[in-house]
Design an enzyme around this catalytic site. Sequence first.
Site, PDB file in Angstrom:
ATOM      1  N   GLY A   4       0.735  -1.117  -0.145  1.00  0.00           N
ATOM      2  CA  GLY A   4       0.024   0.016  -0.200  1.00  0.00           C
ATOM      3  C   GLY A   4       0.972   1.326   0.099  1.00  0.00           C
ATOM      4  O   GLY A   4       2.087   1.265  -0.643  1.00  0.00           O
ATOM      5  N   CYS A   5       0.555   2.414   0.530  1.00  0.00           N
ATOM      6  CA  CYS A   5       1.215   3.463   0.644  1.00  0.00           C
ATOM      7  C   CYS A   5       2.441   3.450   1.339  1.00  0.00           C
ATOM      8  O   CYS A   5       2.408   2.905   2.452  1.00  0.00           O
ATOM      9  CB  CYS A   5       0.244   4.529   1.437  1.00  0.00           C
ATOM     10  SG  CYS A   5       0.800   5.988   1.607  1.00  0.00           S
TER      11      CYS A   5
END
Length: 171
Positions: A4-5
């Site tokens: 993810g981020c």
Amino acid sequence: MGGGCFWCLEAAFIQLTGVHSVISGYAGGAGENPDYNSVCSGSTGHAEVVQVHFDPAVIDYRTLLEAFFAIHDPTTLNRQGNDVGTQYRSVIFTHDAEQAAIANALIAELGVDRIWPDPIVTTVLPAPTFWPAEAYHQNYFANNPHQPYCQFVVGPKAAKLRQVFAHRLKH
């Protein structure tokens, strides 16, 4: 590692004893010198990743991977929460055969333990070129704690790591 981020991963990993630095960046795509806009467009194939520099005498690779799996959902293909796209895929880029074996063994164990209702989709691949992200992405959570994304997404992941790995936190 990508899950993810990169802001979330960086904010979590940097809390662990034995982790010297965490650099947000891009890996696993085509082309040189990717930037945030091109990676977010999905056109380069790069993932948002972090490069973790650690002391294996203090924290071992498997423990880092356990932290990685504790702070993201490895069962959602190309997605973490509202972040959608191949740049948010769950991936472990390994630097040697030993790291690959450890990662694959842990994924197999987690699959048998059925911690998540869906199968793990995390890929394990040899480490390609790592491209550090732009300067404003480094230490993002520490530098922007009141930004809404940090409060609602990054903060809870960093807090989860503190809860699960309390015995491994820097003092």
